[in-house]
Design an enzyme around this catalytic site. Sequence first.
Site, PDB file in Angstrom:
ATOM      1  CG  ASP A   1      -1.915  -1.121   1.232  1.00  8.78           C
ATOM      2  OD1 ASP A   1      -2.324  -1.543   0.135  1.00  8.78           O
ATOM      3  OD2 ASP A   1      -2.295  -1.576   2.331  1.00  8.78           O
TER       4      ASP A   1
ATOM      5  CE1 TYR B   1       4.308  -6.915   3.559  1.00 11.13           C
ATOM      6  CE2 TYR B   1       3.645  -9.217   3.742  1.00 11.13           C
ATOM      7  CZ  TYR B   1       3.682  -8.026   3.041  1.00 11.13           C
ATOM      8  OH  TYR B   1       3.094  -7.957   1.796  1.00 11.13           O
TER       9      TYR B   1
END
Length: 250
Positions: free
Chosen positions: A52, A110
Site C-alpha cells: 500500500d 513482513y
Amino acid sequence: MRRWKCVCAYDGTGFAGWQSQARGLAIQDVIEARLAAIFGRALRITGSGRTDAGVHALGQVFHFDAAWAHGEEKLLLALRSGLPPAIQIKSARPVQPSFHARFQATGKRYEYRLHLGDADPFTRPYCWTLFRPLDVGAMRAAAARLLGRHDFRAFTALNGPAREDTVRTLRRLDVIQRGAQLRIVCEGDGFLYKMVRSLVGALVSVGEGKLSAADLAAILASRRRTAAVQTAPAQGLFLMKVFYGHAHTR
C-alpha cells in the site's frame, strides 16, 4: 527473449503503493519507465504482490521478459543508474521461463517497527511512534494464539463477498524488543489486504490493556471485522522477503 527475476528495495513514503496507477505515481510505474528507457519499448513487470501507499520493502520481487545480451551485471547497472534514490534494484538475474513472481511465491515475511517514546527525526518516518507503555509479555502471549492456519477475515480490510478465501497459515508472529524499539515479525504463506497492519494494531491494543489474548482469539473465531481492531499506520511496515520453491529460482 529471457525471463528476469529482480529483487528490489524501496522507501514507499512518496509513492502511491506498488501497483501501477493512472497518474504514474506507483513504484511499478517508475521501474517500468526505466525499463522502457533501457529497452526502447514498453515493458510490463509482475510483482510478488502489492504494497500500500507508504509501505516500504527490502525484498520485493518482480519479473519481466526481455532480450538482453550484455550480462546480468550490466543490466543491474543500467537499472540502478536511472532510478530515484528511493528505489534500489538489489539483484537481476535470468530464471526459467516458468518462473512467476506472484503465483509461485510460497510465503512472505513482513516486519513492523514501533518506537516507544519520542523517536528521533531519522527514525520517526519509518515507525509507529507510541507515547504510552506497552505490556510486551501480553502481546507475545496474544501473538501465540494467532499462529497456525485460520480464517483471518476479522483481520483484513477486505470488503468483498464472504465466500472469498480468507484462510491463511501464519507461521511466525514474534514481538521483539530492544530498548525503545519494538519489531513485530510476521511470516506466513500469504497475507490479506491490510492483514499485517491489522494484526499489529490488535497486538498494540493488547499491549495497552484494551484487549486480551482471549479477546483476540474470540475476534479471530468470529470472522467479523470489529472496530476493536485498529489498523497500524503504513509507515512502519516493511516487506522483508518473498519465499519461493527451489525449482523455480534459476
